[in-house]
Design an enzyme around this catalytic site. Structure first.
Site, PDB file in Angstrom:
ATOM      1  N   GLY A   4       0.810  -1.207   0.000  1.00 44.50           N
ATOM      2  CA  GLY A   4       0.000   0.000   0.000  1.00 44.50           C
ATOM      3  C   GLY A   4       0.847   1.262   0.000  1.00 44.50           C
TER       4      GLY A   4
ATOM      5  CG  LEU B 154       2.287   4.053   6.041  1.00 45.74           C
ATOM      6  CD1 LEU B 154       3.154   5.306   6.031  1.00 45.74           C
ATOM      7  CD2 LEU B 154       1.349   4.051   7.250  1.00 45.74           C
TER       8      LEU B 154
ATOM      9  CG  ASP C   4      -5.722 -14.018   6.092  1.00 45.36           C
ATOM     10  OD1 ASP C   4      -6.042 -12.935   6.628  1.00 45.36           O
ATOM     11  OD2 ASP C   4      -6.514 -14.968   5.949  1.00 45.36           O
TER      12      ASP C   4
ATOM     13  CB  THR D 204      -8.436   5.860  11.299  1.00 46.69           C
ATOM     14  OG1 THR D 204      -9.225   6.870  10.661  1.00 46.69           O
ATOM     15  CG2 THR D 204      -9.386   4.972  12.093  1.00 46.69           C
TER      16      THR D 204
ATOM     17  CE1 TYR E 165     -11.007   2.022   8.062  1.00 51.20           C
ATOM     18  CE2 TYR E 165     -11.429   4.265   8.791  1.00 51.20           C
ATOM     19  CZ  TYR E 165     -10.546   3.290   8.381  1.00 51.20           C
ATOM     20  OH  TYR E 165      -9.204   3.569   8.281  1.00 51.20           O
TER      21      TYR E 165
ATOM     22  CE  LYS F  62      -7.571   1.342  11.275  1.00 51.66           C
ATOM     23  NZ  LYS F  62      -6.455   0.527  10.703  1.00 51.66           N
TER      24      LYS F  62
END
Length: 283
Positions: free
Chosen positions: A10, A12, A34, A97, A121, A125
């Protein structure tokens, strides 16, 4: 020191690989590991000193109808990694986040502010933070970030420049405040945190100062030498989505100062540097 990066393909993750170039790094993408598989995670972590978790389910709207899938990656994954790090004596850094907060504040959210997510979401998180800190309290670093952009993935800035190719004018919301954050800056900060042997706990990894999406969009056009007046302000009611968005996502940076580490530079300085580095050339 041996480092392991999950979610390494990704935006980052790839910038982390660049910052750690020359060190002993195992970079694992989604197809390589995974994170929801506890036994596979334990085997992968063995022999590493630091694990940096960039793996995440980030489809905010889709999470409203697939919360179980998001939970597996965003909560079970960090829990598995934290457990493995505790078992094998490794430090664990997991990326979280601003969405763990409700967005109703008027001053920057402190690192110790109680979590109060307003969408699926955010709930997943927040659960990931709690589980990781519970499983490996002395060795877990939760680093919350927001409004990411970078060279190696889709992002808001690139979208604005793409729109500029086909539209004379368009609208962007001006009632959501946050901190645009360059992934290269965040990657460097994460490594600096590990190198400084900072205390475990919660940190806020965002570029400093604040703006709205409208302000960010204008700055992107200005950075590209385009007319920012092409973008018109609007409010969130013009873009109804399945998941509620926090209106205020500005994060405080006291934990960096307490650890003796300088917080990330202002977002506008970072954006200027990102343009100079060719981050948006692909657009």
């Amino acid at each position: 020191m041996r480092y392991m990066i999950t979610g390494a393909s990704g935006m980052l993750g790839r910038d982390l690989q660049a910052v750690l170039a020359g060190r002993d790094v195992t970079a694992l993408g989604r197809t390589d590991l995974d994170v929801t598989d506890a036994s596979a995670v334990s085997a992968a972590v063995r022999g590493h000193d630091v694990v940096l978790n960039c793996a995440a389910y980030t489809k905010v709207d889709d999470a409203e109808s697939h919360e179980d899938v998001a939970f597996a990656v965003n909560a079970t994954g960090p829990a598995n990694l934290a457990t493995a790090c505790a078992d094998h004596g490794a430090r664990f850094v997991t990326i979280s986040t601003d969405y763990v907060f409700d967005g109703n504040a008027t001053t920057p959210y402190a690192e110790n502010r109680p979590r109060d997510p307003i969408n699926a979401y955010g709930r997943t998180k927040a659960a990931g933070e709690e589980l990781a800190l519970e499983r490996h309290p002395d060795g877990t670093f939760v680093v919350r970030t927001a409004w990411l952009y970078g060279a190696h993935g889709p992002n808001f800035g690139a979208t604005m420049l793409k729109l500029a190719e086909s539209k004379d004018t368009w609208s962007v919301v001006d009632d959501q405040l946050g901190q645009p954050t360059w992934t290269a800056d965040l990657a460097a900060q994460l490594v600096a945190m590990i190198d400084a042997d900072a205390p475990a706990g919660i940190y806020h990894g965002t570029n400093s100062d604040e703006t709205t999406w409208f302000g960010f969009a204008r700055a992107v056009l200005e950075g590209a030498g385009l007319d920012p007046e092409r973008i018109r302000p609007t409010d969130s009611s013009a873009f109804v989505r399945p998941a509620a968005r926090p209106a205020y996502s500005v994060l405080g940076h006291d934990a960096w100062n307490a650890a003796g580490i300088t917080p990330l530079r202002p977002w506008h300085e970072a954006l200027t540097a990102a343009f100079s580095s060719g981050v948006f050339d692909r657009s």
